[in-house]
Enzyme design. Structure first.
Site, PDB file in Angstrom:
ATOM      1  N   ASP A   1      -6.483  -2.219  31.653  1.00 11.94           N
ATOM      2  CA  ASP A   1      -6.174  -0.856  32.098  1.00 11.94           C
ATOM      3  C   ASP A   1      -6.780   0.132  31.106  1.00 11.94           C
ATOM      4  O   ASP A   1      -7.389  -0.255  30.112  1.00 11.94           O
ATOM      5  CB  ASP A   1      -4.651  -0.666  32.160  1.00 11.94           C
ATOM      6  CG  ASP A   1      -3.991  -0.994  30.826  1.00 11.94           C
ATOM      7  OD1 ASP A   1      -4.039  -0.150  29.913  1.00 11.94           O
ATOM      8  OD2 ASP A   1      -3.429  -2.110  30.680  1.00 11.94           O
TER       9      ASP A   1
ATOM     10  N   ASP B   1      -4.960   2.224  29.261  1.00 12.57           N
ATOM     11  CA  ASP B   1      -3.834   2.722  28.480  1.00 12.57           C
ATOM     12  C   ASP B   1      -3.261   3.939  29.216  1.00 12.57           C
ATOM     13  O   ASP B   1      -3.114   3.895  30.438  1.00 12.57           O
ATOM     14  CB  ASP B   1      -4.275   3.038  27.042  1.00 12.57           C
ATOM     15  CG  ASP B   1      -3.088   3.078  26.072  1.00 12.57           C
ATOM     16  OD1 ASP B   1      -2.289   2.127  26.076  1.00 12.57           O
ATOM     17  OD2 ASP B   1      -2.964   4.071  25.342  1.00 12.57           O
TER      18      ASP B   1
END
Length: 284
Positions: A206, A208
Site C-alpha cells: 500500500d 501507507d
C-alpha cells in the site's frame, strides 16, 4: 549450502521442499518464533522461520528477534533472506513492487537490539546494513522472474503495532525513505552481529497514509499481499536454486566482529562465553 529464510506477513512456507521436518531449538535468548521448517531444494538445505509464528501470534515488538537469529547461527546457515510486507513512501514504488533494502532508519523504541551487553561490549560497523553480494543475487532472481523490483531502498522501521498518523507519514516521506515497516530492525542488526550475510526484500502492499485517496484499506492490502506472497515464493525458489557459496564468501558480514569486541578477554566471564560462544569462539 544452508540458506535461512525469514517469512513475514502472509509467507509461512516455501513450496518445493523435500525431506521436510520441523526443528525446534532453545537458544540462550529463549525460544524462536516457531519451529524452523527444514527441507531440501536440489542440493541446498533450507531453514524457514515464520517471523510472527504460524498463525501470526507475535506483534512486531514481541518477535523474539535475538532467539530467531541466534537459532539460525546454531543451525549454521550461510546466509539469511528476509521477506516482509511494507508500505510504500514513494509514488514510483507501487503496491505489488519489491524493494531490495540497502539502508535503514531506526525509529523503534522497545526492542533489545544486540546480543552484547551484560558483561561484554561490542561495536559493529553497520554503514552497509545488508549484504551487497546477496542483494545482487536476490535482485537478479526478481528480474528473471518478471517481478517488478527496485534495486535499492531505505526502510524506516517504526515500533507499531499502530500504523503511522498522516503527519508522521508525511514527515517520514520528506526524509526521503522508500518504504515503511515494523520488523527489519533489530533483525538486520542481529544478523550482522552474528556475521551472517543478510538480504531484506520489502514487499509493498500500500501507500501507507501519505497519499490522499489511497489510505490503507485492509481488503486491498490483503489482495496485494496474496499476489506478493506468490511472487516471493518464486523469487526464493530461484535464489535457492542458483546461489553458490562463492557468491557470498567476501560478504562484509563475515568479518563484522573482527576488532569489534572492546572487552578484554580476561574480563569476559565464563557465563558470557557460554552464552555467546558461537559468536566469540573465533573472535577472542
Amino acid at each position: 549450502m544452508k540458506i535461512g529464510v525469514i517469512g513475514g506477513s502472509g509467507l509461512y512456507d516455501i513450496e518445493g521442499l523435500s525431506d521436510v521436518k520441523e526443528v525446534r531449538l532453545e537458544t540462550p535468548f529463549g525460544e524462536p518464533s516457531d519451529a524452523y521448517i527444514y527441507g531440501k531444494l536440489g542440493d541446498k538445505e533450507v531453514y524457514f522461520l515464520p517471523r510472527h509464528g504460524r498463525g501470526h501470534v507475535y506483534l512486531p515488538s514481541e518477535v523474539p528477534y535475538r532467539a530467531n537469529i541466534y537459532g539460525f547461527k546454531m543451525l549454521g546457515v550461510d546466509c539469511i533472506i528476509s521477506v516482509s510486507a511494507v508500505g510504500s513512501m514513494k509514488e514510483e514504488i507501487k503496491p505489488g513492487d519489491f524493494v531490495i533494502v540497502t539502508q535503514y532508519f531506526d525509529r523503534t523504541k522497545n526492542r533489545p537490539s544486540t546480543f552484547f551487553g551484560n558483561g561484554i561490549v561490542a561495536h559493529i560497523p553497520f554503514d552497509t546494513p545488508t549484504c551487497p553480494l546477496l542483494n545482487e543475487i536476490v535482485y537478479k532472481a526478481c528480474v528473471e522472474e518478471g517481478i517488478p523490483v527496485h534495486k535499492e531502498g531505505t526502510y524506516i522501521c517504526i515500533e507499531g503495532p499502530q500504523f503511522s498518523t498522516k503527519a508522521e507519514s508525511k514527515i517520514y516521506r520528506s526524509w526521503g525513505v522508500d518504504v515503511i515497516g515494523m520488523t527489519n530492525i533489530p533483525e538486520a542488526k542481529l544478523a550482522r552481529e552474528a556475521e551472517i550475510p543478510y538480504s531484506a526484500v520489502a514487499l509493498a502492499t500500500d501507500y501507507d497514509v501519505w497519499k490522499e485517496g489511497e489510505e490503507v484499506n485492509v481488503k486491498k492490502v490483503l489482495a496485494t499481499m496474496a499476489r506478493n506472497v506468490e511472487n516471493a515464493k518464486r523469487m526464493l525458489k530461484r535464489v535457492i536454486e542458483t546461489i553458490r557459496p562463492e557468491d557470498i564468501e567476501n560478504s562484509p558480514a563475515k568479518t563484522a566482529l573482527v576488532g569489534a569486541i572492546q572487552t578484554k578477554p580476561e574480563y569476559i566471564s565464563e557465563e558470557v562465553k557460554k552464552r555467546l560462544w558461537l559468536l566469540l569462539k573465533d573472535r577472542i
